[in-house]
Design a protein around this motif. Structure first.
Motif, PDB file in Angstrom:
ATOM      1  N   TYR A 145       0.832  -1.204   0.000  1.00 28.31           N
ATOM      2  CA  TYR A 145       0.000   0.000   0.000  1.00 28.31           C
ATOM      3  C   TYR A 145       0.865   1.252   0.000  1.00 28.31           C
ATOM      4  O   TYR A 145       0.637   2.188  -0.778  1.00 28.31           O
ATOM      5  CB  TYR A 145      -0.909  -0.003   1.235  1.00 28.31           C
ATOM      6  CG  TYR A 145      -1.691   1.290   1.424  1.00 28.31           C
ATOM      7  CD1 TYR A 145      -2.847   1.536   0.698  1.00 28.31           C
ATOM      8  CD2 TYR A 145      -1.252   2.268   2.327  1.00 28.31           C
ATOM      9  CE1 TYR A 145      -3.557   2.725   0.854  1.00 28.31           C
ATOM     10  CE2 TYR A 145      -1.951   3.450   2.487  1.00 28.31           C
ATOM     11  CZ  TYR A 145      -3.106   3.681   1.751  1.00 28.31           C
ATOM     12  OH  TYR A 145      -3.792   4.857   1.906  1.00 28.31           O
ATOM     13  N   GLU A 148       2.682   1.465  -3.582  1.00 23.05           N
ATOM     14  CA  GLU A 148       1.855   1.703  -4.760  1.00 23.05           C
ATOM     15  C   GLU A 148       0.905   2.887  -4.604  1.00 23.05           C
ATOM     16  O   GLU A 148       0.675   3.640  -5.556  1.00 23.05           O
ATOM     17  CB  GLU A 148       1.037   0.442  -5.079  1.00 23.05           C
ATOM     18  CG  GLU A 148       1.905  -0.742  -5.488  1.00 23.05           C
ATOM     19  CD  GLU A 148       1.075  -1.989  -5.743  1.00 23.05           C
ATOM     20  OE1 GLU A 148      -0.148  -1.952  -5.510  1.00 23.05           O
ATOM     21  OE2 GLU A 148       1.671  -3.011  -6.164  1.00 23.05           O
ATOM     22  N   ASP A 149       0.354   3.064  -3.418  1.00 24.28           N
ATOM     23  CA  ASP A 149      -0.714   4.054  -3.233  1.00 24.28           C
ATOM     24  C   ASP A 149      -0.259   5.346  -2.562  1.00 24.28           C
ATOM     25  O   ASP A 149      -1.014   6.312  -2.521  1.00 24.28           O
ATOM     26  CB  ASP A 149      -1.849   3.437  -2.421  1.00 24.28           C
ATOM     27  CG  ASP A 149      -2.525   2.302  -3.164  1.00 24.28           C
ATOM     28  OD1 ASP A 149      -2.959   2.512  -4.301  1.00 24.28           O
ATOM     29  OD2 ASP A 149      -2.586   1.186  -2.617  1.00 24.28           O
ATOM     30  N   ASN A 153       2.002   7.713  -5.782  1.00 26.94           N
ATOM     31  CA  ASN A 153       0.867   8.588  -6.032  1.00 26.94           C
ATOM     32  C   ASN A 153       1.347  10.039  -6.104  1.00 26.94           C
ATOM     33  O   ASN A 153       1.898  10.571  -5.142  1.00 26.94           O
ATOM     34  CB  ASN A 153      -0.178   8.429  -4.917  1.00 26.94           C
ATOM     35  CG  ASN A 153      -1.437   9.211  -5.199  1.00 26.94           C
ATOM     36  OD1 ASN A 153      -1.445  10.435  -5.117  1.00 26.94           O
ATOM     37  ND2 ASN A 153      -2.509   8.503  -5.532  1.00 26.94           N
ATOM     38  N   LYS A 154       1.125  10.687  -7.229  1.00 26.30           N
ATOM     39  CA  LYS A 154       1.655  12.034  -7.444  1.00 26.30           C
ATOM     40  C   LYS A 154       0.989  13.086  -6.565  1.00 26.30           C
ATOM     41  O   LYS A 154       1.584  14.133  -6.292  1.00 26.30           O
ATOM     42  CB  LYS A 154       1.533  12.415  -8.916  1.00 26.30           C
ATOM     43  CG  LYS A 154       2.430  11.580  -9.826  1.00 26.30           C
ATOM     44  CD  LYS A 154       2.347  12.027 -11.274  1.00 26.30           C
ATOM     45  CE  LYS A 154       3.273  11.198 -12.150  1.00 26.30           C
ATOM     46  NZ  LYS A 154       3.213  11.607 -13.582  1.00 26.30           N
ATOM     47  N   ASP A 155      -0.234  12.818  -6.116  1.00 21.69           N
ATOM     48  CA  ASP A 155      -0.884  13.762  -5.204  1.00 21.69           C
ATOM     49  C   ASP A 155      -0.265  13.694  -3.816  1.00 21.69           C
ATOM     50  O   ASP A 155      -0.055  14.722  -3.157  1.00 21.69           O
ATOM     51  CB  ASP A 155      -2.381  13.465  -5.110  1.00 21.69           C
ATOM     52  CG  ASP A 155      -3.125  13.791  -6.394  1.00 21.69           C
ATOM     53  OD1 ASP A 155      -2.709  14.746  -7.079  1.00 21.69           O
ATOM     54  OD2 ASP A 155      -4.095  13.094  -6.713  1.00 21.69           O
ATOM     55  N   HIS A 216      -7.993   7.651   1.478  1.00 22.78           N
ATOM     56  CA  HIS A 216      -7.407   7.607   0.136  1.00 22.78           C
ATOM     57  C   HIS A 216      -8.515   7.579  -0.909  1.00 22.78           C
ATOM     58  O   HIS A 216      -9.465   6.810  -0.816  1.00 22.78           O
ATOM     59  CB  HIS A 216      -6.524   6.368  -0.002  1.00 22.78           C
ATOM     60  CG  HIS A 216      -5.527   6.461  -1.108  1.00 22.78           C
ATOM     61  ND1 HIS A 216      -5.893   6.506  -2.440  1.00 22.78           N
ATOM     62  CD2 HIS A 216      -4.161   6.502  -1.087  1.00 22.78           C
ATOM     63  CE1 HIS A 216      -4.805   6.577  -3.183  1.00 22.78           C
ATOM     64  NE2 HIS A 216      -3.737   6.574  -2.399  1.00 22.78           N
ATOM     65  N   GLU A 218      -8.704   6.386  -3.776  1.00 20.28           N
ATOM     66  CA  GLU A 218      -8.869   5.145  -4.525  1.00 20.28           C
ATOM     67  C   GLU A 218      -9.674   4.105  -3.750  1.00 20.28           C
ATOM     68  O   GLU A 218     -10.109   3.107  -4.317  1.00 20.28           O
ATOM     69  CB  GLU A 218      -7.498   4.570  -4.897  1.00 20.28           C
ATOM     70  CG  GLU A 218      -6.662   5.451  -5.799  1.00 20.28           C
ATOM     71  CD  GLU A 218      -7.318   5.699  -7.146  1.00 20.28           C
ATOM     72  OE1 GLU A 218      -8.022   4.789  -7.632  1.00 20.28           O
ATOM     73  OE2 GLU A 218      -7.153   6.809  -7.698  1.00 20.28           O
ATOM     74  N   ALA A 238      -5.356  14.698  -0.392  1.00 18.05           N
ATOM     75  CA  ALA A 238      -3.957  14.366  -0.128  1.00 18.05           C
ATOM     76  C   ALA A 238      -3.504  14.950   1.209  1.00 18.05           C
ATOM     77  O   ALA A 238      -2.777  14.314   1.976  1.00 18.05           O
ATOM     78  CB  ALA A 238      -3.063  14.862  -1.259  1.00 18.05           C
ATOM     79  N   HIS A 241      -4.839  12.727   3.972  1.00 20.65           N
ATOM     80  CA  HIS A 241      -4.069  11.485   4.135  1.00 20.65           C
ATOM     81  C   HIS A 241      -2.737  11.754   4.824  1.00 20.65           C
ATOM     82  O   HIS A 241      -2.328  11.029   5.733  1.00 20.65           O
ATOM     83  CB  HIS A 241      -3.842  10.831   2.768  1.00 20.65           C
ATOM     84  CG  HIS A 241      -3.302   9.438   2.833  1.00 20.65           C
ATOM     85  ND1 HIS A 241      -1.978   9.158   3.112  1.00 20.65           N
ATOM     86  CD2 HIS A 241      -3.909   8.229   2.674  1.00 20.65           C
ATOM     87  CE1 HIS A 241      -1.789   7.855   3.103  1.00 20.65           C
ATOM     88  NE2 HIS A 241      -2.945   7.259   2.847  1.00 20.65           N
TER      89      HIS A 241
END
Length: 641
Positions: A145, A148-149, A153-155, A216, A218, A238, A241
Motif C-alpha cells: 500500500y 503503490e498508493d 501517487n503524485k498527489d 485515500h 482510490e 492528499a 491522508h
C-alpha cells in the motif's frame, strides 16, 4: 566480488539465535500480563499475550546487556518545549524495521530478518503474526500500500519520494516475494538505505493500510471522503491522508503504530499521554512483553524554564531542554529530590565550532576565508585548554571538529589538526596571507585598508556560545584580529547565513562524531544549505544545481567527488578509505574550527528508574538520543534508590 549481509533471528542486542518465546504454552499460568491491561483482558476487548505477540517476537536479552529484567507499571513524566516535541517519543521508542544496537551495528527489529546483496538488493522478512497497536495484522500488504498508493501517487508524493530511494534518479523495484517477504532492488548500490531506516527520523516504507485506506481517494467514496476532509479542516484529500498518516510527529491518536507507546491525546494540548502498545513486538528473556513502563506523560512548558522545572523534581526522565550549563544546578537537586543526574558523552564532532563562511558576501573576507593559512591561523590562536577549563570544567577534550575515539574511523591526527595553541605561528601565517600591516592598536589591516574586524553571529540559544566567544575575543586580539559578537534568532540567523550576510558563525560541530564507514560522509562535503561554512555550495548540491552556487574551491570539489565515490561503493574497505581521505582533507583544511568535543550532556532521572545507563553516547543521529539504549527496557522500582 559481492558483499552480502544477512541477519535473521529473534535476538536481542549482541546475541544471535532463533529462540521461541519461553514457555508460551504455559503463559496463562505465569505473571506475564501488565496489570495496566487487566480490565481490557477481563472484558475480552484485548486478546491474551500469546495472541498479541508475533509468532517469533524479538527477545531482548537484558542480562547479556548488563541490565536487569524489570517489572511492569508506572508513569514517567517528562517536559517538552512545544507540542511538536511529541516527536521525541518516536525517537526514544526507537522501533525501526532495522535499527542500531549500542555498538552501532545493524540489527533487525520490527523485521524478523534482512539480507543485503551488494547493497543493491535488500530482502526483508516480516514477523509472522505481528500486529499494529489496534490489533490489525502487520503484513506485506502494508508495504505494498505504501509503495503503490502513497510513494507512487503524485498527489501524495509529488516529488517522487525521498532522495534516499533514488539512485541516479531511479526508484527501486518493489516486489512481494511471498506472504512474509518483500524486496527492494536497484541496479547500483544504495549504501544510504539501511542507515536511513535506522535513523532517528526513519525513512518510511510502510503504513497501516487497513486504517489509512479510508483517507485515500482510490479506496473511499467521494461523499465520505469530503466529510472527512471537512471534519479535519483540510481542502484536499492528499492533505487529509498526510495529516492522518504522520508517524514521526504522532499527532493522530487513532493512527495505529508499531512503537512501544501510542499517543492518546489530540493536539492542541498542554499535556500529552502516551500509553503502552499492547501489541508491541519485543519481550525480555523471561517472556514479559516490553515496554515495562505503562505511560509517558509529556508536559508542555516554555523551553527556557525546562531546567528549572527539572531541578524542581517535575520530571522523571529529562534529556532535552537541559544543557551542561545547567549541570551544577541540576546536581544540587539530588539533595532535595529523589533524582539522579548522569553525564553522557555528546556525539558531535565539537560541542561548538566556529564556521568561517566561504560564501560570505564581502569579497575581501570571502577570499581571506578561502585561504587555508587564514583558517589555520585562526584555529592556532585559540587556547582550547582555557576554554575547556573555564566553560566545561575540564571535562571535555580539546579537538578539531572531527570524529570521537568511539568511532572506528577515528585517528589522533584528525583530532590534533591545527589545534595547538601557537600564537607565533598564527601571526606568521596571517603575515604570509598578506595581512602584515597593522594600525596603531595592533589590529591588522585588510588589503582594502579596512580593519580586520570579524563579527561572529550566534542564534543565542545557549550561554555556552557567548562564554566561548568572550575567551576567543582575547585570543584573536593577540594576532591582530578584532572579534565582535552578534546575537539573533535561529530563523534570522540561518536566513542571513544563506544570504551571505554572515561572515562567521558559531554553531555545533559535525552532527555525527561516532560514524562508521557504512554511514554517509556527507557532513564533510558541501551537501546541505544549513552547513554554515558553505551554505550556497550546499544549496547547489541539494537542488541539483538549480539554486545556490557551484563549489569552486578545489578541496571542496574533491570532497564532493569523494562523496559520490562512497555513494557508488558496495565494499566496506573502499568506503573506509574514502572516509579517511575526506576526514584528512576536512581537518587539514580547517573548514570548521572545532574547539572541544567529548563534552557531557546531563541526563536526569528519578532514582526509581532502572536500566538507564550511567554512561552513554548522546546525540540525534545515529544514537537517537536515548533510543539505542531502549527506553522500553527502563522500569520503575517500588522504592527510591
Amino acid at each position: 566480488m559481492v558483499t552480502r549481509r544477512t541477519v535473521l533471528g529473534t535476538f536481542g542486542l549482541g546475541a544471535l539465535g532463533c529462540a521461541m518465546l519461553p514457555d508460551m504454552a504455559n503463559a496463562a499460568d505465569r505473571d506475564i500480563e501488565p496489570e495496566y491491561l487487566a480490565d481490557q483482558l477481563r472484558a475480552r476487548s484485548l486478546p491474551p499475550l500469546p495472541q498479541r505477540l508475533p509468532k517469533r517476537p524479538r527477545i531482548v536479552h537484558l542480562k547479556a546487556m548488563g541490565r536487569t529484567p524489570g517489572q511492569y507499571g508506572g508513569t514517567v513524566r517528562t517536559i517538552i518545549g512545544s507540542a511538536k516535541d511529541i516527536r521525541f517519543m518516536t525517537i526514544y521508542g526507537y522501533a525501526r524495521l532495522i535499527g542500531y544496537d549500542e555498538r552501532l551495528v545493524f540489527q533487525p527489529d520490527i523485521l524478523e530478518g534482512f539480507q543485503s546483496d551488494n547493497d543493491t538488493v535488500f530482502t526483508f522478512t516480516l514477523r509472522e503474526g505481528h500486529k499494529w497497536s489496534d490489533g490489525s495484522p502487520f503484513t506485506v500488504d502494508d508495504f505494498r500500500y505504501w509503495w503503490e498508493d502513497v510513494l507512487l501517487n503524485k498527489d501524495l508524493t509529488p516529488g517522487g519520494g525521498s532522495m534516499v530511494l533514488r539512485v541516479d534518479g531511479n526508484l527501486p523495484r518493489f516486489e512481494v516475494l511471498d506472504e512474509w517477504t518483500i524486496r527492494y532492488s536497484w541496479d547500483k548500490p544504495n549504501p544510504d538505505f539501511l542507515p536511513n531506516l535506522a535513523g532517528p527520523q526513519p525513512l518510511v516504507l510502510v503504513g497501516p493500510s487497513a486504517y489509512l485506506k479510508q483517507f485515500h481517494k482510490e479506496y473511499q467514496d467521494e461523499f465520505r471522503l469530503s466529510a472527512l476532509m471537512k471534519e479535519n479542516r483540510v481542502k484536499k484529500w492528499a492533505d487529509l491522508h498526510i495529516k492522518m498518516s504522520r508517524t514521526y510527529r504522532p499527532e493522530n491518536p487513532k493512527l495505529p503504530t508499531l512503537d512501544p507507546w501510542r499517543n492518546m491525546t489530540a493536539p492542541p494540548a498542554e499535556q500529552f499521554i502516551f500509553e503502552r502498545n499492547p501489541f508491541f513486538h519485543r519481550v525480555d528473556e523471561n517472556g514479559r512483553q516490553l515496554p515495562y513502563i505503562d505511560r509517558f506523560v509529556l508536559n508542555v512548558s516554555s523551553s527556557s524554564i525546562i531546567p528549572a522545572k527539572t531541578g524542581a523534581g517535575e520530571s522523571d526522565l529529562q534529556a532535552t531542554g537541559i544543557d551542561f550549563a545547567d549541570y551544577t544546578f541540576l546536581k544540587d537537586a539530588e539533595d532535595r529530590y529523589p533524582v539522579k543526574v548522569d553525564l553522557w558523552k555528546m556525539t558531535r564532532g565539537s560541542r561548538v565550532a566556529i564556521l568561517p563562511n566561504l560564501n560570505c558576501g564581502d569579497d575581501v573576507w570571502r577570499e581571506l576565508f578561502r585561504d587555508v593559512r587564514v583558517r589555520r591561523a585562526l584555529s592556532l590562536a585559540i587556547d582550547r585548554h582555557e576554554i575547556n577549563m573555564a566553560v566545561f570544567y575540564g571535562l571535555g577534550v580539546p579537538s578539531a571538529d572531527t570524529l570521537l575515539p568511539e568511532s572506528p574511523l577515528f585517528k589522533p591526527e584528525y583530532a590534533n589538526a591545527w589545534i595547538n595553541h601557537d600564537t607565533e605561528q598564527a601571526n606568521a601565517l596571517l603575515d604570509e596571507a598578506g595581512l602584515q600591516n597593522r594600525d596603531e592598536d595592533g589590529i591588522r589591516l585588510l588589503p582594502d585598508g579596512r580593519l580586520a574586524e570579524i563579527t561572529i553571529e550566534t542564534p543565542g540559544e545557549s550561554s555556552v556560545d557567548t562564554d566561548v566567544l568572550e575567551l576567543v575575543t582575547d585570543h584573536w586580539r593577540k594576532i591582530g584580529i578584532a572579534l565582535f559578537i552578534r546575537t539573533s534568532q535561529r530563523d534570522i540567523f540561518r536566513s542571513r547565513a544563506m544570504g551571505g550576510r554572515i561572515m562567521m558563525s558559531i554553531w555545533y560541530g559535525m552532527d555525527n562524531g561516532v560514524a562508521t564507514a557504512d554511514m554517509n560522509p556527507g557532513q564533510l562535503a558541501p551537501t546541505m544549505d544549513d552547513q554554515l561554512q558553505w551554505p550556497l555550495w550546499g544549496m547547489h548540491y541539494l537542488s541539483h544545481g538549480s539554486q545556490g552556487k557551484a563549489a569552486d574551491l578545489p578541496e571542496a570539489i574533491e570532497l564532493t567527488e569523494l562523496l559520490r565515490r562512497w555513494q557508488r561503493s558496495a565494499h566496506l574497505a573502499e568506503r573506509t578509505e574514502i572516509w579517511q581521505q575526506m576526514l584528512a582533507i576536512y581537518t587539514q583544511q580547517v573548514f570548521s574550527i572545532g574547539l572541544v568535543n567529548g563534552t557531557l550532556q546531563p541526563i536526569v532521572r528519578t532514582s526509581r528508574l532502572q536500566n538507564v545507563p550511567e554512561k552513554g553516547l548522546y546525540g540525534f543521529d545515529p544514537t537517537s538520543y536515548l533510543g539505542i539504549y531502549m527506553p522500553d527496557t527502563f522500569w520503575l522500582s517500588g522504592e527510591q534508590v
